[in-house]
Design an enzyme around this catalytic site. Structure first.
Site, PDB file in Angstrom:
ATOM      1  NE  ARG A   2      -3.903  -2.058   0.456  1.00  0.00           N
ATOM      2  CZ  ARG A   2      -4.654  -2.662   1.372  1.00  0.00           C
ATOM      3  NH1 ARG A   2      -4.792  -2.127   2.554  1.00  0.00           N
ATOM      4  NH2 ARG A   2      -5.271  -3.770   1.088  1.00  0.00           N
ATOM      5  NE  ARG A   6      -7.675   4.244   3.055  1.00  0.00           N
ATOM      6  CZ  ARG A   6      -8.438   3.288   3.567  1.00  0.00           C
ATOM      7  NH1 ARG A   6      -9.710   3.507   3.805  1.00  0.00           N
ATOM      8  NH2 ARG A   6      -7.921   2.111   3.874  1.00  0.00           N
ATOM      9  NE  ARG A  15     -10.413   5.569  -2.553  1.00  0.00           N
ATOM     10  CZ  ARG A  15     -11.722   5.465  -2.427  1.00  0.00           C
ATOM     11  NH1 ARG A  15     -12.507   6.378  -2.948  1.00  0.00           N
ATOM     12  NH2 ARG A  15     -12.260   4.446  -1.794  1.00  0.00           N
ATOM     13  CG  ASP A  51      -7.835  -3.975  -4.640  1.00  0.00           C
ATOM     14  OD1 ASP A  51      -7.368  -3.342  -3.674  1.00  0.00           O
ATOM     15  OD2 ASP A  51      -8.408  -5.063  -4.513  1.00  0.00           O
ATOM     16  CE1 TYR A 129     -10.886  -9.099   1.138  1.00  0.00           C
ATOM     17  CE2 TYR A 129      -9.107 -10.352   0.140  1.00  0.00           C
ATOM     18  CZ  TYR A 129      -9.556  -9.435   1.069  1.00  0.00           C
ATOM     19  OH  TYR A 129      -8.661  -8.851   1.928  1.00  0.00           O
TER      20      TYR A 129
HETATM   21  O1  CP3 Z   1       0.523  -0.800  -2.831  1.00  0.00           O
HETATM   22  C1  CP3 Z   1       0.137  -0.031  -3.718  1.00  0.00           C
HETATM   23  O2  CP3 Z   1       0.371   1.195  -3.731  1.00  0.00           O
HETATM   24  C2  CP3 Z   1      -0.578  -0.611  -4.918  1.00  0.00           C
HETATM   25  C3  CP3 Z   1      -1.991  -0.657  -4.848  1.00  0.00           C
HETATM   26  C4  CP3 Z   1      -2.691  -1.778  -4.099  1.00  0.00           C
HETATM   27  C5  CP3 Z   1      -4.022  -1.634  -3.620  1.00  0.00           C
HETATM   28  N1  CP3 Z   1      -4.449  -2.824  -3.150  1.00  0.00           N
HETATM   29  C6  CP3 Z   1      -4.835  -0.403  -3.675  1.00  0.00           C
HETATM   30  C7  CP3 Z   1      -5.802  -0.210  -2.583  1.00  0.00           C
HETATM   31  C8  CP3 Z   1      -2.296  -3.093  -3.827  1.00  0.00           C
HETATM   32  C9  CP3 Z   1      -0.969  -3.769  -4.066  1.00  0.00           C
HETATM   33  C10 CP3 Z   1      -3.431  -3.755  -3.229  1.00  0.00           C
HETATM   34  C11 CP3 Z   1      -3.436  -5.179  -2.868  1.00  0.00           C
HETATM   35  C12 CP3 Z   1      -4.558  -5.719  -2.099  1.00  0.00           C
HETATM   36  N2  CP3 Z   1      -5.890  -5.378  -2.148  1.00  0.00           N
HETATM   37  C13 CP3 Z   1      -4.431  -6.797  -1.201  1.00  0.00           C
HETATM   38  C14 CP3 Z   1      -3.158  -7.556  -0.955  1.00  0.00           C
HETATM   39  C15 CP3 Z   1      -2.236  -6.821  -0.061  1.00  0.00           C
HETATM   40  C16 CP3 Z   1      -2.650  -6.784   1.379  1.00  0.00           C
HETATM   41  O3  CP3 Z   1      -2.792  -5.669   1.890  1.00  0.00           O
HETATM   42  O4  CP3 Z   1      -2.812  -7.843   1.968  1.00  0.00           O
HETATM   43  C17 CP3 Z   1      -5.705  -7.062  -0.670  1.00  0.00           C
HETATM   44  C18 CP3 Z   1      -6.037  -8.112   0.364  1.00  0.00           C
HETATM   45  C19 CP3 Z   1      -6.624  -6.158  -1.275  1.00  0.00           C
HETATM   46  C20 CP3 Z   1      -8.098  -6.093  -1.092  1.00  0.00           C
HETATM   47  C21 CP3 Z   1      -8.488  -4.787  -0.530  1.00  0.00           C
HETATM   48  N3  CP3 Z   1      -8.409  -3.579  -1.206  1.00  0.00           N
HETATM   49  C22 CP3 Z   1      -9.011  -4.507   0.759  1.00  0.00           C
HETATM   50  C23 CP3 Z   1      -9.254  -5.535   1.849  1.00  0.00           C
HETATM   51  C24 CP3 Z   1      -9.228  -3.123   0.827  1.00  0.00           C
HETATM   52  C25 CP3 Z   1      -9.826  -2.334   1.974  1.00  0.00           C
HETATM   53  C26 CP3 Z   1      -8.802  -2.055   2.983  1.00  0.00           C
HETATM   54  C27 CP3 Z   1      -8.855  -0.670   3.520  1.00  0.00           C
HETATM   55  O5  CP3 Z   1      -7.814  -0.282   4.092  1.00  0.00           O
HETATM   56  O6  CP3 Z   1      -9.858   0.017   3.405  1.00  0.00           O
HETATM   57  C28 CP3 Z   1      -8.812  -2.561  -0.389  1.00  0.00           C
HETATM   58  C29 CP3 Z   1      -8.857  -1.135  -0.754  1.00  0.00           C
HETATM   59  C30 CP3 Z   1      -7.579  -0.547  -1.269  1.00  0.00           C
HETATM   60  N4  CP3 Z   1      -6.886  -1.014  -2.330  1.00  0.00           N
HETATM   61  C31 CP3 Z   1      -6.923   0.633  -0.795  1.00  0.00           C
HETATM   62  C32 CP3 Z   1      -5.808   0.846  -1.616  1.00  0.00           C
HETATM   63  C33 CP3 Z   1      -4.823   1.986  -1.572  1.00  0.00           C
HETATM   64  C34 CP3 Z   1      -7.345   1.511   0.394  1.00  0.00           C
HETATM   65  C35 CP3 Z   1      -8.483   2.254   0.282  1.00  0.00           C
HETATM   66  C36 CP3 Z   1      -8.974   3.283  -0.634  1.00  0.00           C
HETATM   67  O7  CP3 Z   1      -8.308   4.133  -1.262  1.00  0.00           O
HETATM   68  O8  CP3 Z   1     -10.217   3.314  -0.640  1.00  0.00           O
END
Ligand code: CP3
Length: 324
Positions: A2, A6, A15, A51, A129
């Site tokens: 990540r 945020r 966002r 994602d 998921y």
């Molecule tokens: O790292 C990066 O900058 C690249 C972008 C990236 C995102 N998701 C964007 C994102 C990457 C590599 C992911 C991977 C991802 N997504 C995983 C595997 C890595 C890990 O953390 O275990 C998983 C399980 C997901 C599924 C996912 N996406 C969830 C569970 C959530 C909600 C979590 C939260 O913090 O709200 C997301 C949303 C998400 N994907 C965000 C980001 C930056 C955060 C929220 C947003 O901007 O709304």
């Protein structure tokens, strides 16, 4: 982990105006967000903004990122008939926007010596998921399908592996110089279940990428008990979290693999001296071996102080020699 997210005010600004899937669907926006942490932090690699659940959309899944809730899947997969309905599609057409974003980022990063990492979710973590309908604590329905209908489970893994292998190969062709497979929740499985119900498909994805000649990183959390199995999947790099010492992890993974990790992202909330002590401790566990990729053990939390992230990057640069 990540890297864009945020905790960065410039990400929050974008966002505020666009949903997550909307950013992923607009190559210029996805490219801009990907580059934000490069400007801010001086990290050694970029990771494309997307994602792990994104490839589910062209497969026929109704995915939404609900505000404050994380991902929601409105038509979860629970039966053999549900698996049957999933469509494996060529990434060039189905995920064209991500590939365009990769090409844009490469154009911006070339000449700066910063490589770009592509990524996808591994089949078990994506399936968790897909079957649960969102985030989960116990993976009850996922394991119910795995144990109760192993043929449907295998068919599901098969489709996710085919989609993922094609998607990652397309990312490499579009310009990604390494790829990471996120099996974030693989640590929820016993070694027996991982070997039987997950490993064959992860191996297949890794094997499909071998001819492309880019490093493959396989990451999971809570994987101490299955690290030798993750190593068997054949990836060049195994990513680990902080629940195991990096030295112990490396022993379990074996010297022929590189290891990525493993600072606890919560250390970023500690005072500066404690951050420094912990960064030094991770580097001491790596003991200067080539093939250590310094990273956090999991994702950066939204409230994380940006200055602390920047300080970690600076410290790692001060204290290490880069092997190129
Ligand atoms: O790292 C990066 O900058 C690249 C972008 C990236 C995102 N998701 C964007 C994102 C990457 C590599 C992911 C991977 C991802 N997504 C995983 C595997 C890595 C890990 O953390 O275990 C998983 C399980 C997901 C599924 C996912 N996406 C969830 C569970 C959530 C909600 C979590 C939260 O913090 O709200 C997301 C949303 C998400 N994907 C965000 C980001 C930056 C955060 C929220 C947003 O901007 O709304």
């Amino acid at each position: 982990m990540r890297q864009a997210g945020r905790y960065l005010p410039e990400y929050r600004a974008i966002r505020a105006r666009h949903g997550l899937l909307d950013i992923c669907a607009r190559p210029e926006l996805a490219a801009e967000v990907t580059l934000q942490p490069i400007e801010r932090l001086g990290v050694d690699a970029a990771i494309i903004f997307a994602d792990i659940l994104l490839p589910l959309v062209p497969m026929g899944v109704d995915l939404e990122f609900a505000a404050g809730e994380g991902p929601v899947i409105h038509n979860p997969v629970r039966t053999a008939a549900d698996v049957e309905r999933l469509v494996v599609r060529p990434a060039e057409e189905a995920l064209r926007q991500v590939l365009e974003a990769i090409a844009l980022v490469r154009r911006a990063l070339d000449g700066r010596g910063v490589p770009l990492i592509g990524f996808a979710g591994a089949p078990f973590t994506v399936a968790s998921y897909l079957v649960e309908g969102g985030s989960s604590r116990h993976y009850r329905r996922t394991k119910e399908l795995m144990y109760g209908d192993p043929a449907a489970w295998a068919a599901l893994m098969e489709k996710l592996a085919a989609m993922t292998a094609g998607y990652l190969a397309a990312q490499v062709r579009a310009g990604a110089q390494a790829v990471q497979l996120f099996d974030s929740w693989a640590g929820a499985l016993s070694p027996r279940d991982y070997r039987e119900h997950v490993l064959p498909w992860v191996r297949r994805i890794v094997a499909a990428l071998a001819p492309l000649g880019v490093p493959v990183i396989l990451f999971g959390t809570g994987t101490a008990g299955i690290l030798p199995l993750l190593a068997e999947a054949g990836a060049d790099v195994v990513g680990v979290d902080w629940r195991i010492g990096l030295d112990d992890a490396w022993e379990r993974v074996g010297p022929e693999h590189a290891v990525q990790g493993n600072l606890d992202p919560l250390v970023l909330f500690a005072p500066a001296e404690e951050i420094e002590r912990q960064v030094r401790a991770v580097l001491a566990e790596a003991a200067g071996r080539p093939g250590h990729v310094f990273n956090l053990g999991h994702g950066i939390l939204p409230e994380t102080p940006v200055d602390s992230v920047r300080r970690v990057v600076e410290l790692v640069h001060e204290l290490t020699v880069r092997h190129t």
